[in-house]
Design a protein around this motif. Structure first.
Motif, PDB file in Angstrom:
ATOM      1  N   GLN A   1       0.804  -1.224   0.000  1.00 14.67           N
ATOM      2  CA  GLN A   1       0.000   0.000   0.000  1.00 14.67           C
ATOM      3  C   GLN A   1       0.835   1.272   0.000  1.00 14.67           C
ATOM      4  OE1 GLN A   1      -2.690  -1.078   3.445  1.00 14.67           O
ATOM      5  NE2 GLN A   1      -1.778  -2.998   2.750  1.00 14.67           N
ATOM      6  N   LEU A   2       2.141   1.126   0.185  1.00 17.24           N
ATOM      7  CA  LEU A   2       3.055   2.260   0.116  1.00 17.24           C
ATOM      8  C   LEU A   2       4.203   1.893  -0.807  1.00 17.24           C
ATOM      9  CD1 LEU A   2       3.150   3.283   3.883  1.00 17.24           C
ATOM     10  CD2 LEU A   2       2.044   4.539   2.044  1.00 17.24           C
ATOM     11  N   MET A   3       4.655   2.839  -1.571  1.00 14.17           N
ATOM     12  CA  MET A   3       5.709   2.585  -2.563  1.00 14.17           C
ATOM     13  C   MET A   3       7.084   2.746  -1.930  1.00 14.17           C
ATOM     14  SD  MET A   3       6.215   1.959  -5.888  1.00 14.17           S
ATOM     15  CE  MET A   3       4.914   2.650  -6.907  1.00 14.17           C
TER      16      MET A   3
ATOM     17  N   ARG B   1      -2.358  19.153 -10.699  1.00 15.57           N
ATOM     18  CA  ARG B   1      -1.818  18.054  -9.907  1.00 15.57           C
ATOM     19  C   ARG B   1      -2.940  17.050  -9.632  1.00 15.57           C
ATOM     20  NH1 ARG B   1       3.018  20.479  -8.479  1.00 15.57           N
ATOM     21  NH2 ARG B   1       2.831  22.727  -8.178  1.00 15.57           N
ATOM     22  N   PRO B   2      -2.587  15.806  -9.255  1.00 20.01           N
ATOM     23  CA  PRO B   2      -3.622  14.800  -9.008  1.00 20.01           C
ATOM     24  C   PRO B   2      -4.632  15.241  -7.958  1.00 20.01           C
ATOM     25  CG  PRO B   2      -1.464  13.769  -9.105  1.00 20.01           C
ATOM     26  CD  PRO B   2      -1.229  15.242  -9.132  1.00 20.01           C
ATOM     27  N   ILE B   3      -5.903  15.125  -8.287  1.00 16.27           N
ATOM     28  CA  ILE B   3      -6.970  15.512  -7.360  1.00 16.27           C
ATOM     29  C   ILE B   3      -6.975  14.595  -6.140  1.00 16.27           C
ATOM     30  CG2 ILE B   3      -9.476  15.805  -7.137  1.00 16.27           C
ATOM     31  CD1 ILE B   3      -9.573  16.322 -10.138  1.00 16.27           C
ATOM     32  N   THR B   4      -6.626  13.345  -6.358  1.00 20.77           N
ATOM     33  CA  THR B   4      -6.675  12.352  -5.282  1.00 20.77           C
ATOM     34  C   THR B   4      -5.796  12.753  -4.106  1.00 20.77           C
ATOM     35  OG1 THR B   4      -7.017  10.647  -6.952  1.00 20.77           O
ATOM     36  CG2 THR B   4      -6.368   9.909  -4.756  1.00 20.77           C
ATOM     37  N   ASN B   5      -4.663  13.407  -4.368  1.00 24.32           N
ATOM     38  CA  ASN B   5      -3.726  13.761  -3.302  1.00 24.32           C
ATOM     39  C   ASN B   5      -4.144  15.003  -2.524  1.00 24.32           C
ATOM     40  OD1 ASN B   5      -2.198  11.610  -4.185  1.00 24.32           O
ATOM     41  ND2 ASN B   5      -0.840  12.867  -5.431  1.00 24.32           N
ATOM     42  N   ARG B   6      -5.237  15.644  -2.930  1.00 27.01           N
ATOM     43  CA  ARG B   6      -5.778  16.817  -2.235  1.00 27.01           C
ATOM     44  C   ARG B   6      -4.704  17.890  -2.014  1.00 27.01           C
ATOM     45  NH1 ARG B   6      -7.711  12.602   1.105  1.00 27.01           N
ATOM     46  NH2 ARG B   6      -6.506  13.385   2.859  1.00 27.01           N
TER      47      ARG B   6
ATOM     48  N   GLY C   1      -6.514   7.827   1.080  1.00 27.51           N
ATOM     49  CA  GLY C   1      -7.660   7.544   0.234  1.00 27.51           C
ATOM     50  C   GLY C   1      -7.760   6.098  -0.186  1.00 27.51           C
ATOM     51  N   PRO C   2      -8.749   5.765  -1.040  1.00 26.72           N
ATOM     52  CA  PRO C   2      -8.951   4.391  -1.520  1.00 26.72           C
ATOM     53  C   PRO C   2      -7.782   3.910  -2.381  1.00 26.72           C
ATOM     54  CG  PRO C   2     -10.919   5.729  -1.851  1.00 26.72           C
ATOM     55  CD  PRO C   2      -9.825   6.667  -1.461  1.00 26.72           C
TER      56      PRO C   2
ATOM     57  N   GLY D   1       3.897   7.916  -0.071  1.00 28.70           N
ATOM     58  CA  GLY D   1       2.473   7.671  -0.247  1.00 28.70           C
ATOM     59  C   GLY D   1       1.739   9.007  -0.233  1.00 28.70           C
ATOM     60  N   PRO D   2       0.436   9.022  -0.458  1.00 28.08           N
ATOM     61  CA  PRO D   2      -0.419   7.860  -0.736  1.00 28.08           C
ATOM     62  C   PRO D   2      -0.159   7.262  -2.115  1.00 28.08           C
ATOM     63  CG  PRO D   2      -1.658   9.892  -0.972  1.00 28.08           C
ATOM     64  CD  PRO D   2      -0.314  10.278  -0.454  1.00 28.08           C
ATOM     65  N   THR D   3      -0.371   5.964  -2.244  1.00 26.06           N
ATOM     66  CA  THR D   3      -0.068   5.254  -3.478  1.00 26.06           C
ATOM     67  C   THR D   3      -1.255   4.379  -3.862  1.00 26.06           C
ATOM     68  OG1 THR D   3       2.220   5.124  -2.734  1.00 26.06           O
ATOM     69  CG2 THR D   3       1.623   3.809  -4.633  1.00 26.06           C
ATOM     70  N   SER D   4      -1.713   4.520  -5.084  1.00 32.62           N
ATOM     71  CA  SER D   4      -2.814   3.689  -5.573  1.00 32.62           C
ATOM     72  C   SER D   4      -2.270   2.416  -6.221  1.00 32.62           C
ATOM     73  CB  SER D   4      -3.656   4.460  -6.592  1.00 32.62           C
ATOM     74  OG  SER D   4      -2.935   4.660  -7.787  1.00 32.62           O
ATOM     75  N   PHE D   5      -3.151   1.489  -6.528  1.00 31.21           N
ATOM     76  CA  PHE D   5      -2.769   0.225  -7.147  1.00 31.21           C
ATOM     77  C   PHE D   5      -2.083   0.451  -8.488  1.00 31.21           C
ATOM     78  CE2 PHE D   5      -4.009  -3.188 -10.125  1.00 31.21           C
ATOM     79  CZ  PHE D   5      -3.414  -4.268  -9.502  1.00 31.21           C
ATOM     80  N   PHE D   6      -2.595   1.392  -9.286  1.00 37.22           N
ATOM     81  CA  PHE D   6      -2.060   1.599 -10.638  1.00 37.22           C
ATOM     82  C   PHE D   6      -0.697   2.287 -10.623  1.00 37.22           C
ATOM     83  CE2 PHE D   6      -6.698   1.522 -10.971  1.00 37.22           C
ATOM     84  CZ  PHE D   6      -6.858   0.477 -11.861  1.00 37.22           C
ATOM     85  N   ALA D   7      -0.343   2.955  -9.519  1.00 37.11           N
ATOM     86  CA  ALA D   7       0.956   3.630  -9.454  1.00 37.11           C
ATOM     87  C   ALA D   7       2.112   2.640  -9.471  1.00 37.11           C
ATOM     88  CB  ALA D   7       1.024   4.497  -8.197  1.00 37.11           C
ATOM     89  N   PHE D   8       1.849   1.381  -9.072  1.00 37.20           N
ATOM     90  CA  PHE D   8       2.912   0.385  -9.046  1.00 37.20           C
ATOM     91  C   PHE D   8       3.290  -0.085 -10.450  1.00 37.20           C
ATOM     92  CE2 PHE D   8       1.156   0.179  -4.794  1.00 37.20           C
ATOM     93  CZ  PHE D   8       2.286   0.073  -4.010  1.00 37.20           C
ATOM     94  N   PHE D   9       2.503   0.282 -11.452  1.00 38.65           N
ATOM     95  CA  PHE D   9       2.802  -0.105 -12.828  1.00 38.65           C
ATOM     96  C   PHE D   9       3.383   1.060 -13.623  1.00 38.65           C
ATOM     97  CE2 PHE D   9      -0.585  -2.755 -11.213  1.00 38.65           C
ATOM     98  CZ  PHE D   9      -0.132  -4.030 -11.520  1.00 38.65           C
ATOM     99  N   GLU D  10       3.671   2.154 -12.944  1.00 41.85           N
ATOM    100  CA  GLU D  10       4.268   3.314 -13.586  1.00 41.85           C
ATOM    101  C   GLU D  10       5.773   3.317 -13.339  1.00 41.85           C
ATOM    102  OE1 GLU D  10       4.209   8.206 -13.348  1.00 41.85           O
ATOM    103  OE2 GLU D  10       2.850   7.012 -12.128  1.00 41.85           O
ATOM    104  N   SER D  11       6.533   3.425 -14.389  1.00 39.21           N
ATOM    105  CA  SER D  11       7.985   3.512 -14.284  1.00 39.21           C
ATOM    106  C   SER D  11       8.426   4.965 -14.417  1.00 39.21           C
ATOM    107  CB  SER D  11       8.647   2.657 -15.372  1.00 39.21           C
ATOM    108  OG  SER D  11      10.042   2.833 -15.354  1.00 39.21           O
TER     109      SER D  11
END
Length: 505
Positions: free
Chosen positions: A235-237, A480-485, A451-452, A267-277
């Motif tokens: 859950q954390l990169m 910037r990403p909305i998710t990170n507020r 977040g989720p 973090g915060p880190t989403s599931f899809f962030a682990f597939f980003e290089s």
């Protein structure tokens, strides 16, 4: 910079000025318990005594002799007080302490304690020996484009690398100590004005609430502060690339670095962030989009291809085309095992080869991985333990799992294949769907700090899709990403980014 410190252990340990030199030595020997490594050196002048207390294996003797002792001896006119000694020591940080607990902690960190008998305070001066390897290329995160320098085990060196990357006056580093006994130094890093204060406070709270005696590294630290410790999904990169941390900080994330740990946590880190290089940022957007989608498709194939093989051969022969059915029948004619056992056996062999290749020396490990895989695969087919078609399918599944940039996520993908294969052997395609739905529901329930876990898919954040598995030309990422507020939501003015002017205009 001269600092007066009030001791946190004032009620637990005696004040130094209440002890004479012999009592001080005995107390330090009792508290430190390091034997012959504890060294006391004494200077005398007109009846005055100046004592130096240190652990020999932790200090730089040249720095002690040339910087500390020589500076004091060359200024014979100074008084042997905290103020007097601090004026002649050419050192950036000097602390005045009078609590025995502070003295013990400082000496354990590689500092020398300087004390003149009868004075209310002594001095802690940093003369520690820095055992740091040089800057090297990243080993676990291979890149084609972008900086390839990696973090080291030195916290100060890692902070210096980050400050060279981010020359922003709002870059904040806050000191922490993790480990009740080890007292390992750590830092929370974020950019004020971009990072959300609630996320920063959540990191601080979870770190401060830890009451552990020792934490070996950031990867272990992440397991203690993450929201769900039972899941296989990280859950954390964690990363060894400073450039990845820099990009994350500008997106509003918060990082944690520890001394003696070559990885950083953020973090915060989403599931899809682990597939980003990291190299996706440096490549053209269409190339980066292709590679990112390729990794996601490869992961999907890695999870479902071998279970589909088991389900089709066990329950669903009707979906196989007739020409392929004939080839499958000939391939499995000599195999005495059911498809589920055959698949699990080969999956186990591949994991053995992967683990052996990772643990052996580099040159030997590569040889074992290549030669061992070829020999075992060919021998297994000839002996009738497996079919050659399954060998091809397993190789594709293994390659798909290795495309994931994150080692932790790649391991999680390989791990969840086993229960899905078992479900495919029990109930065929229905079993695959049950297992797949179970993992989807599990991912929907997971949370990361802030977040989720499945954001921006759930909850839907259409604008953030470009920061997850989709990519557009860079001028379209003015936010910037909305998710990170984030507080500062704009990276650059959107209208000016689309204006293209020539030099002569």
């Amino acid at each position: 910079m001269f600092k007066w410190l009030s001791g946190k252990k004032a009620e637990e340990t005696p004040k130094v000025h209440s002890l004479d030199l012999e009592e001080l030595k005995e107390q330090l020997k009792t508290e430190l318990n390091v034997g012959a490594d504890l060294v006391f050196r004494t200077l005398k002048r007109d009846g005055e005594k100046l004592i130096f207390c240190l652990i020999d294996s932790l200090i730089d003797s040249t720095k002690l002799d040339e910087v500390v002792i020589k500076s004091i001896m060359n200024h014979k006119e100074i008084e042997w007080t905290c103020e007097g000694i601090s004026k002649v020591l050419p050192m950036a940080s000097i602390h005045a302490v009078n609590q025995l607990g502070e003295v013990v902690q400082g000496i354990n960190q590689g500092k020398v304690y300087i004390y003149s008998e009868g004075q209310p305070y002594g001095i802690l001066a940093d003369v520690s020996k820095n055992l740091v390897r040089g800057l090297e290329k990243a080993e676990t995160e291979s890149l084609v484009y972008g900086p390839k320098i990696s973090f080291t085990e030195s916290l100060q060196s890692n902070i210096n690398i980050l400050r060279n990357n981010i020359k922003d006056e709002d870059l904040c580093t806050e000191d922490l100590t993790v480990g009740r006994r080890s007292k390992t130094k750590a830092k929370i890093v974020y950019i004020r004005g971009i990072a959300d204060e609630q996320i920063v406070n959540t990191f601080k709270q979870r770190l401060n609430e830890l009451e552990l005696d020792y934490i070996p590294g950031t990867t272990v630290l992440g397991q203690y502060i993450e929201s769900n410790s039972w899941t296989v999904f990280p859950q954390l990169m964690t990363t060894e690339l400073p450039d990845r941390i820099s990009i994350a900080l500008y997106r509003g994330k918060v990082a944690v670095l520890m001394d003696r740990s070559p990885d950083a946590l953020y973090g915060p880190t989403s599931f899809f962030a682990f597939f980003e290089s990291t190299e996706d940022v440096y490549m053209r957007w269409n190339m980066g989009l292709f590679l990112r989608l390729l990794r996601l498709v490869a992961t999907f194939i890695s999870v479902l291809l071998t279970p589909a093989y088991v389900a089709v051969l066990t329950y669903h022969y009707e979906v196989i085309p007739s020409p392929l059915l004939l080839s499958l029948g000939e391939s499995r004619a000599r195999v005495p095992f059911p498809p589920v056992f055959e698949t699990l056996l080969l999956e186990f062999v591949i994991e053995l080869l992967r683990e052996a290749g990772a643990r052996l020396p580099t040159k030997v490990g590569q040889t074992i991985g290549i030669v061992g895989g070829i020999i075992i695969g060919q021998a297994a087919v000839q002996a009738g333990f497996t079919s050659n078609i399954l060998i091809i399918i397993l190789c594709l599944s293994a390659l798909g799992s290795f495309t994931t940039p994150s080692y932790l996520m790649g391991t999680a993908i390989r791990l969840i294949r086993f229960p899905i294969i078992l479900m495919a052997g029990l109930w065929g395609g229905i079993g695959i769907m049950i297992a797949f739905c179970f993992f989807i529901i599990h991912l929907l329930r997971l949370e990361t700090i802030g977040g989720p876990y499945l954001t921006p898919i759930y909850p839907a954040r259409i604008k953030d899709i470009g920061y997850s598995f989709f990519k557009l030309p860079p001028q379209y990422f003015s936010f910037r990403p909305i998710t990170n507020r984030t507080k500062d939501k704009e990276r650059f003015p959107k209208k000016k980014a689309k204006q293209k002017k020539d030099v002569d205009e």
